[in-house]
Design an enzyme around this catalytic site. Structure first.
Site, mmCIF file in Angstrom:
data_model
loop_
_atom_site.group_PDB
_atom_site.id
_atom_site.type_symbol
_atom_site.label_atom_id
_atom_site.label_comp_id
_atom_site.label_asym_id
_atom_site.label_seq_id
_atom_site.Cartn_x
_atom_site.Cartn_y
_atom_site.Cartn_z
ATOM 1 N N LYS A 176 -33.769 23.434 -18.535
ATOM 2 C CA LYS A 176 -34.170 22.060 -18.872
ATOM 3 C C LYS A 176 -33.692 21.679 -20.270
ATOM 4 C CE LYS A 176 -38.053 21.535 -21.088
ATOM 5 N NZ LYS A 176 -38.594 20.777 -22.180
ATOM 6 N N ASN A 177 -33.931 22.551 -21.249
ATOM 7 C CA ASN A 177 -33.629 22.162 -22.631
ATOM 8 C C ASN A 177 -32.143 21.933 -22.867
ATOM 9 O OD1 ASN A 177 -36.258 22.117 -23.372
ATOM 10 N ND2 ASN A 177 -36.225 24.014 -24.579
ATOM 11 N N CYS B 53 -47.446 15.640 -31.586
ATOM 12 C CA CYS B 53 -47.200 16.545 -30.482
ATOM 13 C C CYS B 53 -48.518 17.219 -30.151
ATOM 14 C CB CYS B 53 -46.173 17.567 -30.929
ATOM 15 S SG CYS B 53 -45.663 18.638 -29.625
ATOM 16 N N ARG C 2 -44.431 17.818 -35.802
ATOM 17 C CA ARG C 2 -43.052 18.246 -35.503
ATOM 18 C C ARG C 2 -42.129 17.183 -36.093
ATOM 19 N NH1 ARG C 2 -42.603 19.960 -29.332
ATOM 20 N NH2 ARG C 2 -40.574 20.750 -29.963
ATOM 21 N N ASP D 180 -40.968 29.572 -27.287
ATOM 22 C CA ASP D 180 -41.326 29.049 -25.962
ATOM 23 C C ASP D 180 -41.839 30.134 -25.001
ATOM 24 O OD1 ASP D 180 -40.737 26.526 -26.759
ATOM 25 O OD2 ASP D 180 -38.862 26.330 -25.651
ATOM 26 N N ARG E 244 -43.262 19.131 -16.431
ATOM 27 C CA ARG E 244 -42.226 18.631 -17.350
ATOM 28 C C ARG E 244 -41.044 19.601 -17.422
ATOM 29 N NH1 ARG E 244 -43.858 17.364 -23.226
ATOM 30 N NH2 ARG E 244 -41.595 17.265 -23.193
HETATM 31 C C1 UD1 Z 1 -36.427 22.851 -29.288
HETATM 32 C C2 UD1 Z 1 -36.893 23.046 -27.866
HETATM 33 C C3 UD1 Z 1 -38.322 23.571 -27.844
HETATM 34 C C4 UD1 Z 1 -38.426 24.839 -28.696
HETATM 35 C C5 UD1 Z 1 -37.857 24.609 -30.077
HETATM 36 C C6 UD1 Z 1 -37.777 25.886 -30.901
HETATM 37 C C7 UD1 Z 1 -35.669 21.333 -26.677
HETATM 38 C C8 UD1 Z 1 -35.706 20.046 -25.940
HETATM 39 N N1 UD1 Z 1 -36.815 21.767 -27.170
HETATM 40 O O1 UD1 Z 1 -37.283 21.876 -29.883
HETATM 41 O O2 UD1 Z 1 -38.659 23.866 -26.491
HETATM 42 O O3 UD1 Z 1 -39.787 25.201 -28.810
HETATM 43 O O4 UD1 Z 1 -36.510 24.081 -29.987
HETATM 44 O O5 UD1 Z 1 -36.991 26.824 -30.275
HETATM 45 O O6 UD1 Z 1 -34.644 21.963 -26.766
HETATM 46 N N2 UD1 Z 1 -38.170 21.006 -38.012
HETATM 47 C C9 UD1 Z 1 -38.311 20.319 -39.198
HETATM 48 N N3 UD1 Z 1 -37.660 19.117 -39.314
HETATM 49 C C10 UD1 Z 1 -36.895 18.597 -38.328
HETATM 50 C C11 UD1 Z 1 -36.753 19.314 -37.128
HETATM 51 C C12 UD1 Z 1 -37.399 20.521 -36.995
HETATM 52 O O7 UD1 Z 1 -38.999 20.764 -40.096
HETATM 53 O O8 UD1 Z 1 -36.335 17.509 -38.519
HETATM 54 C C13 UD1 Z 1 -38.845 22.319 -37.832
HETATM 55 C C14 UD1 Z 1 -39.874 22.304 -36.709
HETATM 56 O O9 UD1 Z 1 -41.131 21.814 -37.142
HETATM 57 C C15 UD1 Z 1 -39.924 23.789 -36.360
HETATM 58 C C16 UD1 Z 1 -38.485 24.242 -36.570
HETATM 59 O O10 UD1 Z 1 -37.877 23.257 -37.402
HETATM 60 O O11 UD1 Z 1 -40.767 24.482 -37.234
HETATM 61 C C17 UD1 Z 1 -37.665 24.388 -35.308
HETATM 62 O O12 UD1 Z 1 -37.802 23.227 -34.501
HETATM 63 P P1 UD1 Z 1 -36.591 22.690 -33.635
HETATM 64 O O13 UD1 Z 1 -35.624 23.806 -33.405
HETATM 65 O O14 UD1 Z 1 -36.063 21.450 -34.236
HETATM 66 O O15 UD1 Z 1 -37.304 22.317 -32.282
HETATM 67 P P2 UD1 Z 1 -36.874 21.188 -31.256
HETATM 68 O O16 UD1 Z 1 -35.419 20.964 -31.283
HETATM 69 O O17 UD1 Z 1 -37.780 20.011 -31.407
#
Ligand code: UD1
Length: 423
Positions: A22-23, A116, A121, A307, A399
């Site tokens: 999915k991701n 969230c 997030r 995850d 989802r």
């Molecule tokens: C993606 C996955 C999610 C998984 C996560 C971590 C998808 C659709 N979702 O989510 O299932 O749990 O990776 O492997 O692919 N962060 C910041 N600022 C930002 C963005 C992220 O501080 O602008 C932090 C987040 O709070 C977190 C870390 O970076 O602590 C990693 O998050 P991120 O890899 O961005 O997660 P997603 O891409 O949202």
């Protein structure tokens, strides 16, 4: 609203096919906004997040059909660059349209994803990356309003403080059409991002360092449509392997990519399970083992995925002795713990760790899903528990897992989907 009714205690046995990830499709779908024409993505799972992204892309003008795991996305007639709140609030990954819209059309208006189920997030890294590439960003009325300063975005060095899957994907999709060279450091190297980079290359993008933490991009003037076969879902595969381990079962997964599951395999082996695998098939045999406690600390790929944290916690809750499960990615991703406790688990939260004292047996109860992976952990706990467990609000699991109950039924689990008025 549907719920699962699970009669626990069945030993899982048999073979199931793993669905597409999915991701990764959620990153591939918005990439079509970078070209004009018909793109085909196969091995797409039939899960609600994909339908949400489809609705969002249709709103922008993409013609989309989804049949037999095949998504056809025609990006010839894009009419809008606005991603409204009604879609974005359902799914954070909607923010993926920001980079491609900005790169191709010079502007984008995307609703802020908001809160969230667990903790904040943020999307600051996404926005900083766009600014580096020459966008002006304004936040107004709950929307990110982004405009390219010049006709095109301009290549830049983007050094991420934290490795972020979403921000790397967004930056990559923006940089491929920016003028000149971009370098992304501390880039996420998750398989979903590697596949996105490969997809962009097949559209004509110039990217080096694919699969590493440094991506070098030479912007091109335009990208052409392309087709791709999506990778298998490593999280679904890992969840099913744990289901087998928790029920002392023996199962075989087909259409899986074991290379994406290295640390999960290691941890399952440390727990005593026997695994055999090649690139596409994995077998786990936990039928004759006395499982051992195994501590886990989540980290970025190729570490143990956040995850899979909730599912591992469910597993350790039935392994006598003490285990510590620490999440370094999301420090407060523990909404599943109070629900596991309702089933008899003995778990304490200490900062960003769950301290699990394994019990001989969980006992069936009614529990509530709070998010996607939390609901998976409750299903696993229900499979191992004595008696009947009802898991409410399973729209969370829908989802991201394609009809998980059918896969578990095929493995001999007693699990039923029941329509209910309960919330
Ligand atoms: C993606 C996955 C999610 C998984 C996560 C971590 C998808 C659709 N979702 O989510 O299932 O749990 O990776 O492997 O692919 N962060 C910041 N600022 C930002 C963005 C992220 O501080 O602008 C932090 C987040 O709070 C977190 C870390 O970076 O602590 C990693 O998050 P991120 O890899 O961005 O997660 P997603 O891409 O949202």
């Amino acid at each position: 609203m549907d719920k699962f009714v699970i009669k626990g205690g069945k030993v899982l046995k048999g073979t199931v096919e793993v669905s597409g990830a999915k991701n990764s499709v959620l990153a591939l779908m918005p990439a079509v906004l970078l070209n004009n024409g018909k793109n085909i993505i196969t091995n797409t799972p039939e899960v609600n997040d994909i339908y949400t992204m489809m609705k969002l892309l249709k709103q922008l003008g993409v013609e989309a059909t989804f049949d037999n795991h095949t998504l056809t996305l025609d990006s010839t007639n894009i009419m809008s660059q606005t991603a409204p709140y009604e879609h974005v609030k359902k799914m954070r990954a909607s923010v993926y349209v920001l980079g491609p819209l900005l790169a191709k059309y010079g502007k984008a208006k995307v609703s802020m994803p908001g809160g969230c189920a667990w903790g904040p997030r943020p999307i600051d890294l996404h926005l900083k990356a766009m600014e580096k590439l020459g966008a002006v960003i304004e936040l107004d009325g709950g929307y990110i309003i982004a405009k390219s300063r010049r006709k095109n975005l301009v290549g830049a060095r983007i050094n991420f403080d934290i490795s972020s899957v979403g921000a790397t994907g967004n930056a990559l999709m923006a940089a491929v059409l920016a003028k000149g060279e971009s370098i992304i450091t501390n880039a996420a190297a998750e398989p979903e991002i590697t596949q996105l980079a490969e997809y962009l290359i097949s559209m004509g993008a110039k990217i080096e360092g694919v699969g590493s933490n440094i991506l070098e991009i030479q912007g091109v003037d335009e990208l052409k449509p392309a087709d791709i076969e999506n990778i298998p879902d490593r999280i679904e595969a890992g969840t099913l392997l744990i289901a087998a381990a928790m029920t002392k079962g023996k199962i075989k997964l087909t259409k899986v990519n074991s290379k994406h599951l290295n640390l999960v395999i290691q941890k399952l082996e440390d727990s005593g399970a026997k695994l055999r695998y090649n690139n596409k098939i994995m077998e786990i045999d936990a039928s004759r083992i006395k499982p051992k406690n195994v501590d886990v600390t989540t980290s970025i790929y190729p570490g143990f995925p956040t995850d899979m944290q909730a599912q591992w916690t469910a597993f350790m809750s039935v392994v006598p002795g003490s285990s510590t499960i620490t999440d370094t990615i999301y420090l407060d991703r523990f909404k599943h713990i109070p629900e596991l406790t309702r089933l008899g688990a003995d778990i304490e939260i200490l900062r960003n760790s769950a301290i699990v004292k394994g019990v001989e047996m969980l006992k069936g109860a009614t529990v509530m899903s709070t998010d996607l992976r939390a609901s998976a952990s409750l299903v696993l706990a229900g499979l191992a528990a004595k008696g009947t467990t009802e898991v409410l609000r399973i729209y969370h699991i829908d989802r991201g897992y394609q009809r998980i109950e059918e896969k578990l039924q095929a493995l001999g689990a007693d699990i039923k989907r029941v329509n209910t008025k309960e919330f």
